[in-house]
Write an enzyme that holds these catalytic residues in place. Structure first.
Site, PDB file in Angstrom:
ATOM      1  CD  GLU A 180       2.276  -0.450  -3.714  1.00 36.99           C
ATOM      2  OE1 GLU A 180       1.579   0.566  -3.640  1.00 36.99           O
ATOM      3  OE2 GLU A 180       1.852  -1.522  -4.190  1.00 36.99           O
ATOM      4  CD  GLU A 205      -3.753   1.094  -8.033  1.00 33.55           C
ATOM      5  OE1 GLU A 205      -2.695   0.641  -8.493  1.00 33.55           O
ATOM      6  OE2 GLU A 205      -3.845   1.527  -6.862  1.00 33.55           O
ATOM      7  CG  MET A 254      -1.834   1.171   1.346  1.00 29.09           C
ATOM      8  SD  MET A 254      -2.975   1.299  -0.065  1.00 29.09           S
ATOM      9  CE  MET A 254      -3.170   3.073  -0.144  1.00 29.09           C
ATOM     10  CD  GLU A 255      -1.403   3.493  -3.398  1.00 27.73           C
ATOM     11  OE1 GLU A 255      -1.288   2.267  -3.174  1.00 27.73           O
ATOM     12  OE2 GLU A 255      -2.359   3.977  -4.031  1.00 27.73           O
ATOM     13  CG  ASN A 256      -0.352   3.704   3.500  1.00 25.90           C
ATOM     14  OD1 ASN A 256      -1.538   3.701   3.214  1.00 25.90           O
ATOM     15  ND2 ASN A 256       0.303   2.605   3.899  1.00 25.90           N
ATOM     16  CG  HIS A 279       0.584   4.093  -6.433  1.00 20.37           C
ATOM     17  ND1 HIS A 279      -0.315   4.424  -7.418  1.00 20.37           N
ATOM     18  CD2 HIS A 279       0.336   2.789  -6.149  1.00 20.37           C
ATOM     19  CE1 HIS A 279      -1.062   3.368  -7.723  1.00 20.37           C
ATOM     20  NE2 HIS A 279      -0.686   2.359  -6.971  1.00 20.37           N
TER      21      HIS A 279
HETATM   22  N1  B3K Z   1      -3.490   0.774  -3.834  1.00 19.71           N
HETATM   23  C1  B3K Z   1      -3.232  -0.488  -3.185  1.00 19.71           C
HETATM   24  C2  B3K Z   1      -4.365  -1.434  -3.262  1.00 19.71           C
HETATM   25  C3  B3K Z   1      -5.444  -1.183  -2.276  1.00 19.71           C
HETATM   26  C4  B3K Z   1      -6.444  -2.297  -2.316  1.00 19.71           C
HETATM   27  C5  B3K Z   1      -7.604  -2.036  -1.440  1.00 19.71           C
HETATM   28  N2  B3K Z   1      -8.495  -3.161  -1.354  1.00 19.71           N
HETATM   29  C6  B3K Z   1      -1.997  -1.132  -3.697  1.00 19.71           C
HETATM   30  C7  B3K Z   1      -1.584  -0.774  -5.068  1.00 19.71           C
HETATM   31  O1  B3K Z   1      -2.285  -0.958  -6.035  1.00 19.71           O
HETATM   32  O2  B3K Z   1      -0.514  -0.267  -5.211  1.00 19.71           O
HETATM   33 ZN    ZN Z   2      -1.271   0.408  -7.288  1.00 21.07          ZN
END
Ligand code: B3K
Ligand code: ZN
Length: 863
Positions: free
Chosen positions: A299, A321, A264-266, A302
Site C-alpha cells: 500500500e 497492481e 486500501m492505498e487511499n 502505491h
Molecule cells: N487497490 C486495493 C484493492 C481494491 C479492490 C477493490 N475491489 C488494494 C491494493 O491492491 O493495494
Molecule cells: Zn495494490
C-alpha cells in the site's frame, strides 16, 4: 442496466473534469448528510449533457452555480443533467445526499465497521457517497470537513493535511482536511472512530519529517508495533531501490475489522483489514508477520505506482497492481530471502493464477471486457501482472529497468496512464525492443513450453529446442507467439555448471539454442527462478531430477525439481488408484529426501520448502480433469509414507532445534519452519500424539501453537479435540485469532466436516457480516477441502449455493469471490459437473442477482 458490459476499446476522454471538491460530511451511522460542492469544467464544448454516477443513497438536492436546478433525469445508476442553453464552460454543482452507513453491509462506499465508520471507494464505491464522475482519469483536489459526535468519534480523518478543527455546542466536533494532490475519487477516504494511536516519524532522504500514525481499536496497541516498523522499512527501501520519496507531511494507517479485501492505498490515509496490521508473538504466526510487512509495503508503494501515477481507466488496473506487487515482492526478497520469496510466489501463482487462467474467468492482465470491475481484482491482474513486470526486469536487467522507471515517473507523474505508457517508457529508456513482448498484456492463458534436447559428442555441442503454445481459453480463441525469457543453466555429471545461467529469448513458435564446447551430455536446469509464468514440459528422468536437486546452484531450481518428483509420484499413484493397484513410492526419492533432512542445517529454509508436501489443491492443478478422491487418497499415502520412512531423520532434526526466545528473524523463522515441518510429518507416526501435545504445551508463540494444532487435526491424533477446545477457550474473544481455528475446522479430514462447518456458523466468534470469518470458515472449506467440498452427494455444492444466495444480498463482492470453486466445474467428471451446474442454475434464478455474481455465472454457463 447494471449488468451492462464495458469494453476497453470504447474508452473516451471525459467531457467534463472536476478541479476541486469540497465535501461536508455530517456523520451519523443512521443518517449521514453529505454536501458535495464541486467545480466543473467542460472540456468537450460539443456536450450539453453531464452524466454523473451514483446509487444506494437518498438524493436530496442539487444546485447549479448556487441556484436550485431541476433539469436532470435520475435512474438507478446515476443522474443526467441537461445543460442545453446554459453557459456550462465552468460551473459549480452542490449535491446533497443522505446515507445510512450502519445499514451498508456491502462494505463499499461509506459503512460502519464495529463502532467506527469508514470508506472503501475503489473501484466504484465513491458513487455510493455522492453523484460524481466516478472514473480514475478525473483528478480533483479534495477538501473534506467531517462533523460528528465527539465522544463516539474522537478521531475524524481524511486524506491530506489537517487544516482546521473545532467543537460545537451540541457535543459534536469537526475537522477539516485538505489534500494538495489531485486524485481520482477512488482514492478518497474518510474514517471516524475511537482508537489507540501509535505515533512515529520518518525522515525522508531529502530531510523532510513525516509524521506516521497507526490507528487501532482500543486495547490493541500491543499489536501495532510490527506494522509501524514495516512501514518505516518500506519507506526506506523505496528510497534506496527506486529513488522514490514520500510526498505529504503525514501518513496514516487505520485498521478496521470489516473489510472486503486486504487493504486500501487511499492517499495519505490507508485503510487496512486488521488482519494485515495486528501482530504480536501470541496472536500472529511467522507467516502473518511477513504478510503484514508485505501488505503495508504494497500500500505504501502505491503512493507512487497508483496514486501519483494512476490508471487512465480500469482496464489498465495492472499498470498499478502488477507493478506494485512486483515492487512488494522485491522488497520482501531484499529484506528476507530472495529464493524463499520466489518459491512462495511461484507456488501461489501455479496453484491459483494458473487455475484462474484455465477457468471461465480467464482474461488477459489487461482485460477487454468488464461488467463488474470488482471482479477483476484478480490473481491474473495482480500476480501474473507482476510476472510480466518481472520478465521485463529480466530482459532489461536492474539498471535499465530503473532507468525505465525513472522515465515513466518523469513522464506520467500527476497523470492517469496506460499499460502501453509503461512499456513504452521501458523500451525507450533501454533501447530494447518490447513490441512482441506487449502481447503479454492482451493474451490470456498459460503458455506451455515443450523442451527437447540433443547432444553431439563430436562437435561438443548441446542444443535445446523450445516450442511454445498457448492453449485457447474461454475468452480468446486465437493465440499468438509471445516473447518469453527462458533462463537456463547446464550441469555436467559431476554437478558443475558447464554453462552458467543465461536468458534465452524465445520469440518464435519453435527455436533451437546451441551451447558449444560442452564435453559431455549435460543436465539442463530450465526456467531458473521461474523466468516466465509458463508450464514447462521436459522429459526429465528421476536420475536427472535428483541430480539437479543435489547440485543446482539456483535454489528455485532445486525446489522446482522436488515439486516434479512429488508430481511424478502422485501421477503414478493416481493411475494405480484408478486401476485398483497398490500405491508405490520410489526408494531412491525417499533416500534423497532423507539425506536432505540429515543435512538440513546447511540450508534450513530451503529444506523446509523442498520437503513441504504440496496441498491437495496444488496437486489438483497437475490434472486437466481433477479426481478429488484419488488425489486425496494418494496424498494421504504420500504423507504417511514420508512420515514413516523419514522418521529417524525427522526426529533427529526436530530434537536438534531449540529456540527459547521468539524472534522474527530470517534464521529463527527458517528453523521454526523446519521444526514444524518435522512435527507435521511425525504426527502421522507412533510418536505423533505425544509429540504434538508437548509441542502445543511448550509453545510460546502462535507459529508453534498453530503448527501443533494443525498437525493434530490433520493427522487425527487423539489429543486433537482437547487442543482444539483449549485454543477455542483461550481465543474465542478474538475473531482474528479464531480465523485460524475456523480454517482448521474447515479442512478437517473427518467425514462430518460439513455438518461441523454448518454448526460453527452459530459459534459466538462467527459473524456472517465479517468477510474474514466467512473466508476462514466457508471459503477455506470450499477452496481447500477438496474431498469434502466435492463429495459426490452434492451437499458441499448445495451448502455453498445457500451461502451465496445470502451473500448476494448482504455483500456481493465477497459472494463473487466465494463462487469461484463452483464456476470451475469443467475441471471435474460428468457427475460432479452436473451437480455444480445445477447449483449455478439455481443461483441464476435468484431475484436481484448482483452484477458481481451475474458476470461470473454468465461466463461459466457460457452465455
Ligand atoms: N487497490 C486495493 C484493492 C481494491 C479492490 C477493490 N475491489 C488494494 C491494493 O491492491 O493495494
Ligand atoms: Zn495494490
Amino acid at each position: 442496466m447494471q449488468n451492462k458490459a464495458k469494453f476497453r476499446k470504447d474508452y473516451k476522454k471525459p467531457n467534463f473534469i472536476v478541479s476541486d471538491i469540497f465535501l461536508d460530511v455530517q456523520l451519523d451511522p443512521q443518517k449521514t448528510v453529505v454536501t458535495a460542492t464541486s467545480q466543473y469544467e467542460r472540456v468537450n464544448p460539443e456536450t450539453t449533457e453531464l452524466r454523473l454516477d451514483g446509487h444506494s443513497f437518498q438524493f436530496s438536492s442539487l444546485k447549479f452555480n448556487n441556484q436550485p436546478f431541476h433539469s436532470y433525469q435520475q435512474d438507478d445508476s446515476g443522474l443526467t443533467l441537461d445543460l442545453k442553453g446554459i453557459d456550462a464552460t465552468k460551473f459549480s454543482l452542490e449535491i446533497v445526499t443522505i446515507l445510512t452507513p450502519a445499514a451498508n453491509t456491502s462494505l463499499q462506499g461509506l459503512y460502519q465497521s464495529g463502532e467506527g465508520i469508514c470508506t472503501q471507494c475503489e473501484a466504484e464505491g465513491f458513487r455510493q457517497i455522492t453523484y460524481m464522475l466516478d472514473r480514475p482519469d478525473v483528478l480533483a483536489r479534495y477538501t473534506t470537513k467531517i462533523t460528528a459526535d465527539k465522544q463516539k468519534y474522537p478521531y475524524l480523518l481524511s486524506n491530506g493535511n489537517k487544516v482546521a478543527s473545532g467543537d460545537l455546542e451540541d457535543g459534536r466536533h469537526w475537522v477539516e482536511w485538505q489534500d494538495p494532490f489531485p486524485k481520482p475519487c477512488y482514492l478518497f477516504a474518510l474514517v471516524a472512530g475511537d482508537f489507540d494511536v501509535l505515533q512515529d516519524s520518518f525522515t525522508t532522504k531529502s530531510g523532510r519529517n513525516v509524521a506516521l500514525e497507526l490507528f487501532v481499536d482500543r486495547g490493541n496497541l500491543d499489536r501495532a508495533d510490527w506494522a509501524m516498523q514495516s512501514l518505516k522499512r518500506a519507506m526506506k527501501w523505496d528510497e534506496e531501490r527506486f529513488g522514490l520519496e514520500y510526498d505529504l507531511d503525514i501518513y496514516m494507517i487505520v485498521a478496521v475489522d470489516f473489510f472486503n479485501m486486504g487493504a486500501m492505498e487511499n492517499k495519505g490515509l490507508n485503510i487496512f483489514n486488521s488482519k494485515f496490521v495486528l501482530a504480536n508473538p501470541q496472536t500472529a504466526t511467522d507467516e502473518d508477520y511477513i504478510a503484514i510487512e508485505s501488505v503495508i509495503a504494497h500500500e505504501y508503494f502505491h503512493n507512487w505506482t497508483g496514486n501519483r501515477i494512476t490508471c487512465r481507466d480500469w482496464f489498465q488496473l495492472s499498470l498499478k497492481e502488477g507493478l506494485t506487487v512486483f515492487r512488494d515482492q522485491e522488497f520482501t526478497a531484499d529484506l528476507w530471502s530472495r529464493a524463499g520469496k520466489r518459491i512462495e510466489d511461484v507456488r501461489f501463482l501455479r496453484a491459483n493464477q494458473f487455475a484462474e487462467d484455465a477457468s471461465p474467468m480467464s482474461h488477459p492482465i489487461r482485460p477487454e471486457k468488464v461488467i463488474e470491475m470488482n471482479n477483476f481484482y484478480t490473481l491474473t491482474v495482480y500476480e501474473k501482472g507482476a510476472e510480466v513486470i518481472r520478465m521485463m526486469h529480466t530482459l532489461l536487467g536492474e539498471e535499465l529497468f530503473q532507468k525505465g522507471m525513472q522515465l515513466y515517473v518523469a513522464e506520467q507523474d500527476g497523470k492517469a496512464a496506460t499499460c502501453d505508457d509503461f512499456v513504452s517508457a521501458m523500451q525507450r529508456a533501454s533501447g530494447i525492443d518490447l513490441s512482441q513482448f506487449r502481447y503479454w498484456y492482451s493474451q490470456s492463458g498459460t503458455p506451455e513450453l515443450t523442451v527437447t534436447d540433443s547432444y553431439d559428442e563430436e562437435q561438443r555441442r548441446y542444443t535445446l529446442t523450445i516450442a511454445q503454445l498457448t492453449p485457447v481459453t474461454t475468452d480468446q480463441m486465437e493465440k499468438v507467439n509471445l516473447h518469453i525469457p527462458v533462463k537456463v543453466a547446464l550441469y555436467d555429471q559431476q554437478g558443475h555448471a558447464v554453462a552458467a545461467e543465461t536468458v534465452l529469448s524465445l520469440t518464435q513458435n519453435e527455436q533451437t539454442f546451441a551451447f558449444d564446447d560442452i564435453a559431455t551430455k549435460p543436465v539442463p536446469a530450465l526456467l531458473c527462478d521461474f523466468s516466465a509464468p509458463v508450464k514447462l514440459q521436459y522429459a526429465y528422468s528421476t536420475k536427472q531430477m535428483i541430480h539437479l536437486l543435489r547440485y543446482a546452484e539456483n535454489h528455485f531450481v532445486r525446489w522446482d525439481v522436488a515439486q516434479m518428483l512429488f508430481a511424478q509420484v502422485l501421477r503414478h499413484n493416481v493411475t494405480q488408484y484408478h486401476q485398483g493397484k497398490e500405491f508405490e513410492f520410489p526408494a531412491e526419492i525417499l533416500s534423497e529426501f532423507y539425506q536432505l533432512i540429515e543435512h538440513y542445517q546447511q540450508e534450513s529454509e530451503l529444506t523446509a520448502l523442498i520437503l513441504t508436501l504440496p496441498k491437495a489443491t496444488e496437486f489438483a492443478e497437475l490434472f486437466k480433469t481433477i479426481d478429488p478422491d484419488a488425489i486425496s487418497a494418494v496424498r494421504d499415502f504420500m504423507q504417511q509414507t514420508l512420515a514413516e520412512q523419514l522418521k529417524p531423520a525427522l526426529l533427529k532434526a526436530y530434537n536438534s532445534i531449540n529456540l527459547n526466545q521468539y524472534e522474527v528473524t530470517a534464521e529463527h523463522i527458517a528453523l521454526r519452519a523446519m521444526r514444524n515441518l518435522c512435527l507435521n510429518y511425525l504426527a502421522y507416526t507412533s510418536v505423533g500424539n505425544t509429540l504434538v501435545q508437548k509441542h502445543y504445551e511448550y509453545a510460546n508463540n502462535m507459529t508453534d501453537t498453530l503448527a501443533a494444532l494443525a498437525a493434530a487435526t490433520k493427522s487425527q491424533v487423539p489429543c486433537a479435540e482437547v487442543l482444539l477446545a483449549d485454543f477455542e477457550a483461550k481465543w474465542q474473544h478474538d475473531g482474528l485469532v479464531m480465523d485460524k481455528w475456523f480454517a482448521l475446522q474447515a479442512t478437517r479430514p473427518e467425514a462430518d466436516v460439513l455438518e461441523n462447518v454448518q454448526k460453527l456458523m452459530d459459534h459466538p466468534s462467527f459473524n456472517f457480516n465479517n468477510p474474514n470469518r466467512v473466508r476462514s470458515l466457508i471459503g477455506v472449506f470450499a477452496n481447500q477441502n477438496l474431498k469434502a467440498f466435492h463429495n459426490l452427494d452434492g451437499r458441499g455444492y448445495r451448502f455453498l449455493t445457500d451461502i451465496l444466495i445470502r451473500l448476494n444480498e448482504s455483500n456481493p463482492q465477497v459472494a463473487a469471490r466465494l463462487i469461484e470453486p463452483l464456476i470451475r466445474f469443467s475441471r471435474y467428471d460428468g457427475q460432479r459437473q452436473t451437480l455444480m451446474k445445477r447449483a449455478l442454475e439455481r443461483l441464476n434464478q435468484v431475484e436481484n442477482l448482483s452484477a458481481d455474481l451475474f458476470e461470473k455465472i454468465e461466463k461459466a454457463l457460457g452465455r
